[in-house]
Design a protein around this motif. Structure first.
Motif, short mmCIF file in Angstrom:
data_model
loop_
_atom_site.label_atom_id
_atom_site.label_comp_id
_atom_site.label_asym_id
_atom_site.label_seq_id
_atom_site.Cartn_x
_atom_site.Cartn_y
_atom_site.Cartn_z
N SER A 1 -19.35 -89.24 79.57
CA SER A 1 -20.52 -88.86 80.37
C SER A 1 -21.66 -89.82 80.16
N LYS B 1 -27.03 -84.34 81.06
CA LYS B 1 -26.01 -84.97 81.91
C LYS B 1 -24.61 -84.84 81.30
N SER C 1 -24.87 -81.10 86.98
CA SER C 1 -24.64 -82.30 87.79
C SER C 1 -25.46 -82.32 89.08
N ARG D 1 -21.53 -80.78 82.85
CA ARG D 1 -21.29 -80.86 84.30
C ARG D 1 -21.97 -79.75 85.09
#
Length: 257
Positions: A12, A65, A71, A68
């Motif tokens: 990520s 971040k 997002s 998810r």
């Protein structure tokens, strides 16, 4: 499970790492802003942040971040549109952008019907997004993803134009966020502060968009950048950090007035 967690976290951060001011940059803007809050704003923010500083909260929007479930906020960190027009005249993204993100945060924090949880979340986001707004490559072109596709060398390390302005320049300067923040804050007098804080959110994004034109013209694809680049462009970097800090203070003071 622990290995999988850290692997997911690393992926990520790697995927999103090119879309953020460095932690130092965000903390500088937060540090500057904190020195120019009204007493009323300080009390309200201290309560919402449980005593933590603006610098401490400034990296929250990048940290989430890794999850998810957040997002949908990724597009809030930047805005891309043609270089020869103003934001007001551009086609807006259906996913939102940094301007929409800031306006949403201001609305939710100011709404007396918002829950404390929502106010805390959007305050942390706002602190971060005002910083992002002043990184020129966060207001660049869409076709090169704000300079992410412009490959360069920083000394002997591969990088790109976005990352140069997110982290390479400021990290190479070698000052802590509070050292740099103090230096940039103390060099601005009252008259200059008022000049920096003048204008609207739309004026500020237009200004960053214009600075992006200068940044794009500063390199050629594949170029190896060294000390000379920092010597030439650190002044612009520092000006943007100053503006982010003083304007963040203005936004927060208006919200909590």
């Amino acid at each position: 499970m622990r290995i999988l967690f850290f692997l997911a976290f690393f992926i990520s951060i790697t995927c999103h790492g090119n879309l953020i001011w460095s932690k130092t940059g965000h903390r500088v803007t937060g540090h500057i802003a904190e020195k120019h809050l009204t007493r009323k704003a300080k009390r309200a923010i201290n309560d919402l942040l449980d005593g933590h500083s603006l610098a401490f909260a400034s990296t929250f929007a990048d940290e989430i971040k890794a999850d998810r479930s957040f997002s949908k906020y990724s597009a809030w960190h930047y805005v891309n549109y043609p270089m020869d027009i103003r934001y007001e005249d551009s086609e807006k993204s259906k996913y939102g952008d940094v301007v929409m993100g800031i306006e949403t945060c201001k609305h939710i924090i100011s709404d007396k019907n918002s829950s404390r949880e929502d106010k805390v979340f959007h305050l942390k986001m706002l602190i971060h997004l005002v910083g992002d707004l002043h990184q020129p490559m966060h207001a660049g072109k869409g076709d090169d993803r704000g300079g992410n596709d412009i490959q360069l060398q920083w000394f002997d390390e591969g990088t790109n134009l976005h990352r140069v302005w997110d982290s390479n320049l400021i990290n190479s300067y070698g000052m802590t966020y509070y050292e740099l923040g103090d230096e940039l804050e103390e060099s601005v007098d009252k008259k200059k502060k008022l000049e920096i804080q003048a204008g609207s959110l739309y004026d500020w994004v237009h200004e960053s968009h214009q600075k992006a034109v200068e940044v794009y013209a500063s390199v050629e694809v594949g170029e190896k950048l060294r000390y000379q680049y920092g010597y030439k462009y650190n002044k612009l970097l520092f000006e943007q950090l100053q503006k982010g800090g003083f304007r963040l203070a203005k936004v927060l003071n208006e919200i909590f007035s």
